[in-house]
Design a protein around this motif. Structure first.
Motif, short mmCIF file in Angstrom:
data_model
loop_
_atom_site.label_atom_id
_atom_site.label_comp_id
_atom_site.label_asym_id
_atom_site.label_seq_id
_atom_site.Cartn_x
_atom_site.Cartn_y
_atom_site.Cartn_z
N VAL A 59 0.73 -1.34 -0.13
CA VAL A 59 -0.02 -0.16 0.00
C VAL A 59 0.96 1.39 0.17
N LEU A 60 2.07 1.21 0.07
CA LEU A 60 2.88 2.31 0.45
C LEU A 60 3.88 2.40 -1.00
N ASP A 61 3.65 1.33 -1.86
CA ASP A 61 4.37 1.53 -3.11
C ASP A 61 3.73 2.04 -4.19
N VAL A 183 3.42 7.81 -2.06
CA VAL A 183 3.91 6.52 -2.08
C VAL A 183 5.17 6.48 -2.81
#
Lengths: 269, 409
Positions: A59-61, A183
Motif C-alpha cells: 500500500v505504500l508503493d 507512495v
C-alpha cells in the motif's frame, strides 16, 4: 559496540559525504538475478542496501515497485529467498550494511523472534517496517535488540514535533525521512518539505537522518546530500531493471551505472 | 431518537483500539496525524449535542429512518416454519445500510475542515452512498473500485458518476475490494491535508472499526425494539452477512448483552469453503494484519494475502473487521459459510415469496436464516439484516438464472 549500520554511516560522515542507500525487491526479476542486481548496487557505490520483501498488498508503493513485487511473487519468491538474498549479498560485500524492508504481516506470520534470528544469522543489519508504527513495535524491537539488529523508523512531513521525538527515541541505525507525502516512485522535484523535516528530526536525535521517496537522479542526490546524512533511491533502480525487459546483462549494467552516478552525487554535496 | 441511540458510551475497544487481541493501528507514519485527527474529532463529536441533532435529522428526513421490520410469512414457510423478520435496510435512501455510516463521517469531514472525500467500494453501495453524501455536502469525491467490480456492478458505477463522483477502476492485484482499499490508502497518503478517507466498513485502523460500528448501531437499536414491540420477546437469533462486517456489527451490537440471542454471521463461501475459491475469512483464515488492523486474514504461510472469491462483490474480501474476530474467538458470535449457489437460491426465493429482491450480499444472510430456521423449528424467531436491495445485481442474477434467455428459468 556500534552496529554495522552505524559504522557504515559514520564512515561516510568521516569522508564528509552523505551515504548512498539503494533499494531493490528480492526475487526481482528472479531470486538469483535479484542477488546479482543488489550486488551490482553495492559494486556501483551503494553503502547500504535495502532488500524488499515483495508483498501482495504494497500500500505504500507506487506503480513501479508494485510491478516488481508482482513479478517476484509470480516467480514464487518466498521469505526464505529474501533471507537467502541477504546472506549472499552480506557474504559478497562485508563492507556494506544489508537491511530488509518489509510490510509487517509477513514478519508477523513468519514469527517475530524467528524472523529476527534468521535475518541476523543471514548477516542482515536491520529492518525497515513502514507500516509498523512505534506503538505496535515493542515485540519486534525486543527481538531485534536481542539479535543486534537495528530498527529504522520512517518519519513523514506530517509528523508533528512531539511525534518525531517519540519515533526517533524508539529507532536505531538511522531515521528514514520521507521527502514527500505519498507512495514510492520517482518525482521531478524532491520538494522543500524534506529539508524542513530533516531539521526538525535532527532537533530530536543524534541518529543520522537519511532521505528517501522520489529521489532518482544524481542532481537530486547531490541536493539531498547537502542537508541529509544519506540518500535513499529505490524506484529508479527498479525502473532500470524493468526497462531492460529481461536482458539481465543490460539490467545489471544499468543499475551499476546509476549507482555510480548517484555515488558521485552524494559526494558533490 | 436520542443521541444515545446511535452513539454509545461502550468502552470496547481499549484506548489503542484493540478488541481483545484484534484491532490496533498498523499504519504508515505519514497517516498517523490524519488518523489521530479523525479519532480526536470523533471523540468530540460523540458528546456534541449539535452533531447528534444534525445526524439525527439526516437519518430521519434524508435516509428515511427508522427502517421497517417486515414479517415474511411465505418465506418463513421454507425456513422450517420459524418466524423470519427482516430489518429493511434496503429501504434506506441509496438502497443499503451504508448511508448510516457515510452521513456520520460526512459530518465529521465538515468538522475537520476537509473538502475532498475518497472511498473504496466493492458492490458499489458504499460508493453510491459516499457519492450521495458528497453531492449533498458539496465535497469533491473520488471512489476506488476494483475493475472486476466495475463490470459486475456497472449500474452503481453509473449512479456514482451521475452523482458527480470520479470513479477509478483499480487494475492491480485481484482487481476487487482489497485492491480498491490499497489504492485509496495510496491516494490518502498523498492528499491527506485536504482529504478524508471515508472508510466503508468496520475494518481499518482504529478508530474506524469502532466509529463505523457506532454509526451503524442504529440498525440493531431500532430492530431490537421493533422485535420486542412486534413479538413481545427477543429473537432467538440475529443473522447478517459478513464481508468487512459493517451491517452485521450494526445489527449485532445492541444484542451483545442479550446472552440468549444467538448472533450469526454469514460469510461468502463462494464455490465452497473447502475449495480455494471463497471469501470465508473467519472460517478459513488466520490472524494477521491487513489494511491497518490485526484480524483474521486469508493468507499463505508467508503472510501474503490470498485472493478471495465470491459472486457477491460486497463480500469478496480476504479480511474482516477486528470486532468480528473478537466475537468469534470469545464465542459470542458464530460464523457460517454460505456458498454462491445457496445465496442465489435464497435471493430467488425471497423475490418470489415476498416480492422483495435482495442484494446478493444480503441473500447470504437469508440463506443462513433458511438453514437456521430448519434447525430451530417453528417456535423460533429469527431477525435478519436485509442490508441492501438487489437492483444492482440484476445483471449477475440474470446471467446466473438465464433470465436473458427467451424463456427464462
Amino acid at each position: 559496540m556500534a552496529s554495522k549500520l552505524s559504522e557504515v554511516l559514520a564512515a561516510a560522515k568521516a569522508e564528509n559525504r552523505a551515504a548512498l542507500i539503494g533499494y531493490l525487491p528480492a526475487g526481482f526479476p528472479t531470486v538469483e538475478g535479484g542477488i546479482e542486481a543488489v550486488n551490482a548496487l553495492v559494486e556501483g557505490g551503494c553503502d547500504i542496501v535495502e532488500i524488499g520483501l515483495p508483498h501482495s498488498d504494497p500500500v505504500l508503493d507506487g506503480a513501479t515497485i508494485q510491478t516488481a513485487d508482482d513479478i517476484a511473487l509470480r516467480g514464487g519468491v518466498r521469505i526464505k529467498d529474501v533471507l537467502h538474498t541477504v546472506a549472499e549479498v552480506a557474504a559478497a560485500h562485508p563492507e556494506a550494511a544489508v537491511l530488509v524492508m518489509t510490510y509487517w504481516n509477513p514478519v508477523d506470520r513468519y514469527g517475530v523472534a524467528r524472523f529476527a534470528a534468521d535475518l541476523a544469522a543471514a548477516g542482515g543489519a536491520g529492518c525497515i517496517l513502514p507500516d509498523l508504527p512505534v506503538e505496535e513495535s515493542e515485540e519486534w524491537r525486543k527481538a531485534a535488540g536481542e539479535h543486534g539488529l537495528d530498527t529504522v523508523f520512517v518519519v513523514a512531513p506530517s509528523s508533528k514535533d512531539h511525534r518525531l521525538a517519540e519515533v526517533t527515541a524508539a529507532g536505531s541505525g538511522f531515521v528514514y525521512a520521507a521527502a514527500v507525502m505519498g507512495v514510492t516512485g520517482t518525482r521531478a522535484q524532491v520538494g522543500n518539505l524534506a529539508e524542513d523535516l530533516v531539521a526538525r528530526t535532527r532537533a530530536t536525535t543524534e541518529l543520522p537522518v537519511c532521505v528517501g521517496l522520489g529521489v532518482s537522479t544524481p542532481a537530486q542526490a547531490a541536493e539531498v546530500a547537502s542537508f541529509a546524512d544519506g540518500v535513499i533511491v529505490g524506484s529508479a533502480f527498479v525502473q532500470r531493471i524493468l526497462d531492460a525487459d529481461g536482458d539481465q546483462a543490460a539490467a545489471l549494467a544499468a543499475v551499476r551505472t546509476l549507482a555510480g552516478e548517484l555515488a558521485e552525487g552524494v559526494r558533490r554535496r | 431518537m436520542s443521541e444515545n441511540d446511535y452513539l454509545p458510551g461502550a468502552q470496547v475497544p481499549d484506548a489503542r483500539g484493540y478488541f481483545g487481541a484484534y484491532g490496533g493501528r498498523f499504519i504508515p507514519e505519514a497517516l498517523v496525524a490524519a488518523v489521530e485527527q479523525v479519532a480526536e474529532e470523533y471523540e468530540k463529536a460523540k458528546t456534541d449535542p449539535a452533531f447528534a441533532a444534525e445526524l439525527d435529522g439526516l437519518l430521519k428526513d434524508y435516509t428515511g429512518r427508522p427502517s421497517p421490520l417486515t414479517d415474511v410469512r411465505r418465506f418463513s414457510a421454507e425456513a422450517g416454519g420459524a418466524r423470519v423478520l427482516l430489518k429493511r435496510e434496503d429501504l434506506n435512501h441509496t438502497g443499503s445500510h451504508k448511508i448510516n455510516n457515510v452521513l456520520g463521517q460526512a459530518l465529521l469531514t465538515k468538522r475537520m475542515g476537509k473538502t475532498r472525500i475518497i472511498a473504496e467500494t466493492g458492490a458499489g453501495q458504499h460508493g453510491v452512498a459516499t457519492a450521495t453524501a458528497c453531492a449533498l455536502f458539496g465535497f469533491d469525491c473520488t471512489i476506488y473500485m476494483g475493475e472486476v467490480d466495475t463490470q459486475r456492478q456497472a449500474l452503481n458505477v453509473a449512479r456514482m458518476r451521475m452523482l458527480g463522483a470520479e470513479v477509478i477502476a483499480v487494475k492491480s492485484g485481484s482487481r476487487t475490494l482489497k485492491d480498491a482499499i490499497n489504492e485509496a490508502f495510496r491516494d490518502w497518503v498523498a492528499n491527506v491535508d485536504s482529504t478524508h478517507y471515508l472508510f466503508g466498513t468496520v475494518a481499518g485502523p482504529h478508530p474506524f472499526p469502532m466509529m463505523v460500528r457506532d454509526f451503524h448501531r442504529v440498525i440493531g437499536v431500532e430492530a431490537r425494539q421493533q422485535v420486542l414491540d412486534r413479538t413481545g420477546r427477543l429473537p432467538d437469533a440475529v443473522v447478517a452477512c459478513v464481508g468487512g462486517g459493517s451491517n452485521a456489527m450494526g445489527i449485532f451490537h445492541e444484542f451483545i448483552p442479550d446472552a440468549g440471542v444467538r448472533l450469526i454471521g454469514c460469510e461468502a463461501a463462494g464455490e465452497g469453503a473447502e475449495t480455494p475459491r471463497h471469501a470465508a475469512t473467519l472460517t478459513k483464515g488466520d490472524p494477521g494484519v491487513l489494511h491497518g488492523s490485526r484480524t483474521y486474514v486469508l493468507q499463505d504461510e508467508d503472510g501474503q494475502t490470498i485472493e478471495s472469491h465470491s459472486i457477491s462483490a460486497g463480500l469478496d474480501y480476504p479480511g474482516v473487521g477486528p470486532e468480528h474476530a473478537w466475537l468469534k474467538d470469545t464465542g459470542r458470535a458464530e460464523y457460517r459459510p454460505v456458498t454462491d449457489d445457496q445465496a442465489m437460491q435464497a435471493l430467488r426465493l425471497l423475490s418470489r415469496t415476498e416480492g422483495i429482491i435482495p442484494a446478493i450480499e444480503s441473500a447470504h444472510a437469508l440463506a443462513g436464516a433458511l438453514e437456521l430456521g430448519r434447525e430451530l423449528g417453528p417456535e423460533a424467531t429469527i431477525l435478519v439484516s436485509l442490508s441492501g436491495r438487489g437492483d444492482k445485481d440484476m445483471h449477475t442474477a440474470a446471467e446466473y438464472f438465464g433470465l436473458y434467455d427467451s424463456e427464462g428459468k
